[in-house]
Design an enzyme around this catalytic site. Structure first.
Site, PDB file in Angstrom:
ATOM      1  N   GLN A  27       0.800  -1.222   0.000  1.00 48.84           N
ATOM      2  CA  GLN A  27       0.000   0.000   0.000  1.00 48.84           C
ATOM      3  C   GLN A  27       0.836   1.277   0.000  1.00 48.84           C
ATOM      4  OE1 GLN A  27      -2.646  -0.232   3.350  1.00 48.84           O
ATOM      5  NE2 GLN A  27      -3.898  -1.853   2.477  1.00 48.84           N
ATOM      6  N   TYR A  54       4.282 -11.051   4.370  1.00 47.73           N
ATOM      7  CA  TYR A  54       3.818  -9.700   4.069  1.00 47.73           C
ATOM      8  C   TYR A  54       4.300  -9.288   2.678  1.00 47.73           C
ATOM      9  CZ  TYR A  54       2.924  -9.368   9.132  1.00 47.73           C
ATOM     10  OH  TYR A  54       2.480  -9.573  10.419  1.00 47.73           O
ATOM     11  N   SER A 152       2.319 -16.771  17.307  1.00 48.13           N
ATOM     12  CA  SER A 152       1.306 -15.761  16.999  1.00 48.13           C
ATOM     13  C   SER A 152      -0.048 -16.421  16.867  1.00 48.13           C
ATOM     14  CB  SER A 152       1.664 -15.027  15.698  1.00 48.13           C
ATOM     15  OG  SER A 152       0.664 -14.086  15.356  1.00 48.13           O
ATOM     16  N   GLN A 291       1.768   9.751  11.479  1.00 44.30           N
ATOM     17  CA  GLN A 291       1.018   8.736  12.223  1.00 44.30           C
ATOM     18  C   GLN A 291       1.894   8.087  13.277  1.00 44.30           C
ATOM     19  OE1 GLN A 291      -0.156   6.405   8.770  1.00 44.30           O
ATOM     20  NE2 GLN A 291      -2.267   7.121   8.937  1.00 44.30           N
ATOM     21  N   ASN A 295       1.152   8.174  17.414  1.00 44.88           N
ATOM     22  CA  ASN A 295       0.936   6.968  18.203  1.00 44.88           C
ATOM     23  C   ASN A 295       1.967   6.770  19.305  1.00 44.88           C
ATOM     24  OD1 ASN A 295      -1.385   6.220  16.809  1.00 44.88           O
ATOM     25  ND2 ASN A 295      -0.249   5.085  15.266  1.00 44.88           N
TER      26      ASN A 295
END
Length: 336
Positions: A27, A54, A152, A291, A295
């Protein structure tokens, strides 16, 4: 930036980690991805999480290039193995010895490092004997290609079984990486108590519920252009469970709580997961450096007990708490 111990080990990680799940290699253009990684470094983040799956291995390469030139000893680099990669042949998936041993070599090459600090089983493999998987992980550690191992989205019983085998093999299974947020609390009933008993920490992903907890999605209003909810590549599917007026309306009621703490809604969401003592780090992603800067302000925040109770009450009707959800998307077992 605050740091916390990961599990019962001596390894300290930044309590806000940078992850590149849905961004790098897909993205976000590489220049923007590098800018976000550098913003994370500037903000004091030392822990970076990725996975071979990923963007079909590209995300690891992008992260490796973005971290090139940094002092390796000052970083904690995590990656994962399980999901299909490459041409997706019969052995390009799972936690067989073959896939693990080949995957760690590929990950190290793409990341540009001799070792990862944490190598994680991205899911539980119901088709491979757990003994085979844990022996392969132990060998990866003994070869110096990983310092610690983690998992995970494993259930409490799976974590307990994996931890016992790791201990027998003389290696440390110190973490679990589950989804966790104000809206998705399925680990609290079983996974967290079991992990706390065993000395295993949570490294949680999606603390902002893929953007829902920022409050930008409002009931009855059009979706913001370019938002995760409009992403046809998979982002919209990931947050579909939260995209209804009941959930979105409840989230809007958290605005006064965030204001009382002088936090943004996103900062409140990240700070909330960090109140759980079993959470070592919250993973944040970013498509823009600003961003990251927003955060990281959640690090070190303490939410008073009365406001934690108010959050619980506000979201009681919409938060998902069923422990069974952890295993909901697990793959089927080996064909009989």
């Amino acid at each position: 930036m605050k740091h916390r111990y990961l599990g019962s080990s001596g390894l300290k990680i930044s309590e806000i980690a940078y992850g590149n799940w849905l961004t790098h290699g897909s993205q976000v253009e590489n220049d923007a991805a590098t800018a976000c990684v550098h913003a994370a470094l500037d903000a004091g983040i030392t822990t970076f999480d990725t996975a071979d799956v990923y963007a079909n291995t590209v995300a690891e390469s992008v992260l490796g290039e973005a971290l090139a030139g940094q002092r390796r000893e000052s970083l904690e680099i995590f990656t994962k193995v399980y999901w299909p990669t490459g041409p997706q042949g019969p052995n390009d998936v799972g936690l067989s010895r073959k896939h693990i041993m080949e995957s760690i070599n590929g990950s190290l090459q793409r990341l540009g490092t001799d070792y990862v600090d944490l190598y994680q089983a991205h899911r539980f493999d119901t088709e491979t004997p757990l003994e085979e998987t844990m022996q392969a992980f132990a060998d990866v550690v003994r070869q110096g290609k990983a310092l610690y191992i983690g998992v995970s989205e494993w259930t409490a019983d799976q974590i307990r079984a994996g931890h016992a085998l790791a201990k027998d093999l003389g290696v440390q299974l110190i973490s679990n990486q589950p989804q966790y947020s104000m809206l998705w609390r399925v680990i609290e009933g079983e996974v967290v108590p079991t992990s706390a008993e065993l000395g295993v920490s949570q490294i949680v992903w999606s603390p902002i519920a893929q953007g829902v907890l920022t409050g930008k999605y409002k009931p009855g209003e059009a979706l913001p252009e370019g938002s995760r909810a409009t992403d046809a590549k998979g982002g919209a599917r990931m947050i579909d469970r939260f995209m209804n007026d009941e959930v979105l309306g409840a989230v809007q009621q958290l605005t006064p709580v965030a204001a009382e703490l002088d936090l943004s809604m996103a900062q409140l969401a990240v700070a909330w997961v960090l109140q759980n003592e079993n959470v070592a780090a919250a993973i944040i992603g970013a498509s823009r450096p600003e961003q990251v800067h927003e955060n990281v302000a959640a690090s070190g925040v303490t939410i008073p007990a009365e406001l934690m109770a108010r959050i619980d009450q506000t979201l009681a009707a919409v938060a998902v708490t069923d422990p069974g959800k952890t295993a909901e998307n697990a793959p089927a077992g080996r064909p009989v």
